[in-house]
Design a protein around this motif. Structure first.
Motif, PDB file in Angstrom:
ATOM      1  N   GLY A 215     108.294 -33.052 -18.038  1.00  0.00           N
ATOM      2  CA  GLY A 215     107.718 -33.161 -16.800  1.00  0.00           C
ATOM      3  C   GLY A 215     107.269 -32.078 -16.271  1.00  0.00           C
ATOM      4  O   GLY A 215     107.486 -30.888 -16.831  1.00  0.00           O
ATOM      5  N   PRO A 216     106.398 -32.191 -15.356  1.00  0.00           N
ATOM      6  CA  PRO A 216     105.593 -30.988 -14.678  1.00  0.00           C
ATOM      7  C   PRO A 216     106.418 -29.949 -13.863  1.00  0.00           C
ATOM      8  O   PRO A 216     105.881 -28.823 -13.604  1.00  0.00           O
ATOM      9  N   ARG A 217     107.915 -30.466 -13.612  1.00  0.00           N
ATOM     10  CA  ARG A 217     108.616 -29.363 -12.672  1.00  0.00           C
ATOM     11  C   ARG A 217     109.462 -28.620 -13.552  1.00  0.00           C
ATOM     12  O   ARG A 217     110.377 -29.183 -14.200  1.00  0.00           O
ATOM     13  N   THR A 218     109.703 -27.320 -13.065  1.00  0.00           N
ATOM     14  CA  THR A 218     110.881 -26.533 -13.759  1.00  0.00           C
ATOM     15  C   THR A 218     112.064 -27.141 -13.473  1.00  0.00           C
ATOM     16  O   THR A 218     112.955 -27.174 -14.326  1.00  0.00           O
ATOM     17  N   ALA A 219     112.546 -27.284 -12.229  1.00  0.00           N
ATOM     18  CA  ALA A 219     113.726 -27.690 -11.772  1.00  0.00           C
ATOM     19  C   ALA A 219     113.691 -28.818 -10.732  1.00  0.00           C
ATOM     20  O   ALA A 219     113.648 -28.804  -9.411  1.00  0.00           O
ATOM     21  N   PRO A 220     113.531 -30.013 -11.246  1.00  0.00           N
ATOM     22  CA  PRO A 220     113.315 -31.250 -10.040  1.00  0.00           C
ATOM     23  C   PRO A 220     114.920 -31.240  -9.434  1.00  0.00           C
ATOM     24  O   PRO A 220     115.771 -31.163  -9.759  1.00  0.00           O
TER      25      PRO A 220
END
Length: 473
Positions: A215-220
């Motif tokens: 996914g695009p986020r480091t830490a959802p």
């Protein structure tokens, strides 16, 4: 009076046993005649014939000691094979391999495999004798699985092209990188959110690798407090698949099982990789890409079955949200789906893809090493069309990623704002043990009042027992 002396046992070496097999195959001699020629008993010749395939395999491998008369299998055969593979790689790199180095590497491999094993000098001597290492004339061997040449370059004439026929169906794996709009709804209204899912299975359908979601986020925020080891799938904080790391882990897993496998992979994936990890147990078979974005490594029908199960399960989840929040539209319900929800949905959808469909798909697309019986009915293995949608509408919803974007349809988030479903559901405090036990009581009461199947309680009891066990830790 002279006592009769006990008959001395005469054992044959591997080279002599091969001569016995050649005599029996090429001449009219009986087993008894061959036994007299080699001065052994007829039952010993019979045992040689019984073990013909194994003897020939040892002879052709080039690693067996051909003068050895008895072959005693090691108790730690997995460590034996792994150390031999490492030894071939070290010799190919012209390393000066010493006895202490082999002992240290054997202990390291044993720790990786989780075996209680301390190699001794005696074990190393026997290992070298079993594998013809450092005794007499050394056979010059290439590593069993040399590193793959770069895909764009010409193939070396010394190495024949890799063929699927060289592997059994259980050892032929295919993988696909699947783009997924994980919270899209029919009609494309609202925000969709994009992730990429890596799927991998063998052509028998008996092994499915752990799903990887990027996914695009480091830490959802939805992952706060979540144990990654407990999740049914892996998450990578980047929209690109970490191919080098994934291939290295796949190779380690196959090495621990003592297997040599091949992996069908899109040629464009190999072209995009800056460098390949050193693979000892996995051979890569690049397949030409027919069209941009296609992933021929895994049959397209398998990928579509995964997406069908994902969309079907997603719609069921959205309908449950709508029943809880009166007046909420489908798009509003979809906005509450998090990346963590998508990870669970992807793992459940992959588990739902039946082995029969995988087998028949590999055969139909020419990716199986041998002909196997096709599944008689694949339509019955697909989930039913959800209520409120026609067959054509659901098919279009399943193939949503392949459509060209239209105005007002399915907007993807490009920023980091509120990606995880809004303030109310995007961040929640960590549940306590008391919360988990109360939730079990609530769920059981709800099932008591609404369930129509006693079998459902059997699944609940298993879940309840596991939760109570964890609460006691």
């Amino acid at each position: 009076m002279e006592l009769s002396s006990k008959k001395k046992l005469h054992a044959l070496s591997l080279a002599e046993k091969i001569q016995v097999l050649e005599l029996l195959d090429e001449s009219k001699m009986s087993q008894s005649e061959v036994a007299r020629r080699f001065q052994v008993s007829q039952p010993q010749i019979s045992r040689i014939c019984k073990n013909k395939e194994k003897l020939l395999a040892d002879w052709c491998s080039g690693t067996a000691n051909r003068e050895r008369k008895r072959k005693r299998e090691s108790k730690y055969s997995g460590i034996d094979e792994a150390l031999l593979c490492w030894y071939h790689i070290a010799r190919a790199k012209a390393w000066d391999v010493t006895g202490p180095m082999l002992l240290h590497k054997a202990k390291e491999l044993a720790d990786i495999m989780g075996q209680e094993f301390v190699p001794s000098i005696g074990w190393l001597v026997r290992w070298k004798r079993r594998n013809n290492v450092g005794f007499g004339a050394r056979h010059v061997l290439a590593p069993p699985f040399p590193p793959e040449p770069p895909p764009p370059g010409p193939m070396s004439r010394a190495q024949p092209p890799l063929s699927l026929k060289d592997f059994s169906p259980e050892d032929v794996f295919g993988c696909a990188e699947v783009p997924l709009l994980y919270r899209a709804v029919p009609g494309g209204a609202g925000a969709c959110g994009r992730v990429r899912v890596l799927l991998c299975a063998n052509s028998r359908g008996t092994e499915k690798r752990r799903v990887l979601v990027s996914g695009p986020r480091t830490a959802p925020r939805c992952f706060f407090g979540v144990s990654s080891e407990a999740l049914p799938a892996s998450y990578h904080p980047d929209l690109g698949i970490p191919w080098s790391e994934w291939l290295a882990q796949f190779d380690r897993d196959m090495g621990q099982q003592g297997r040599q496998v091949t992996l069908l992979l899109a040629a464009r994936v190999l072209e995009a990789l800056a460098s390949l990890p050193g693979l000892c147990h996995v051979r890569l078979l690049p397949l030409a890409t027919a069209a941009a974005g296609s992933t021929p490594g895994l049959p397209s029908s398998v990928v579509r079955a995964f997406k069908t199960h994902y969309r079907h399960r997603l719609l069921g989840k959205l309908a449950a949200v709508q029943s809880r929040r009166a007046g909420a539209s489908l798009a509003e319900a979809g906005a509450g789906i998090t990346v963590l929800d998508a990870l669970h949905l992807a793992a459940a959808a992959w588990a739902k893809v039946p082995p029969q469909l995988i087998v028949s798909s590999f055969i139909r697309e020419g990716l199986a090493p041998c002909k196997l019986p096709l599944s008689p009915d694949e339509a019955s293995e697909m989930p039913p069309v959800p209520s409120g949608l026609s067959l054509q509408e659901f098919a279009r919803f399943v193939d949503l990623e392949g459509e060209e974007p239209t105005s007002g349809a399915c907007k993807e988030e490009t920023g980091a704002e509120d990606e995880e479903g809004g303030g109310e559901e995007g961040f929640q405090p960590l549940p306590t043990k008391a919360d988990a036990l109360r939730a079990l009581g609530t769920l059981r009461r709800w099932l008591e009042c609404n369930s129509t199947s006693p079998e459902l309680f059997e699944k609940f009891y298993a879940c309840e027992e596991e939760v109570e066990r964890l609460c006691c830790l």
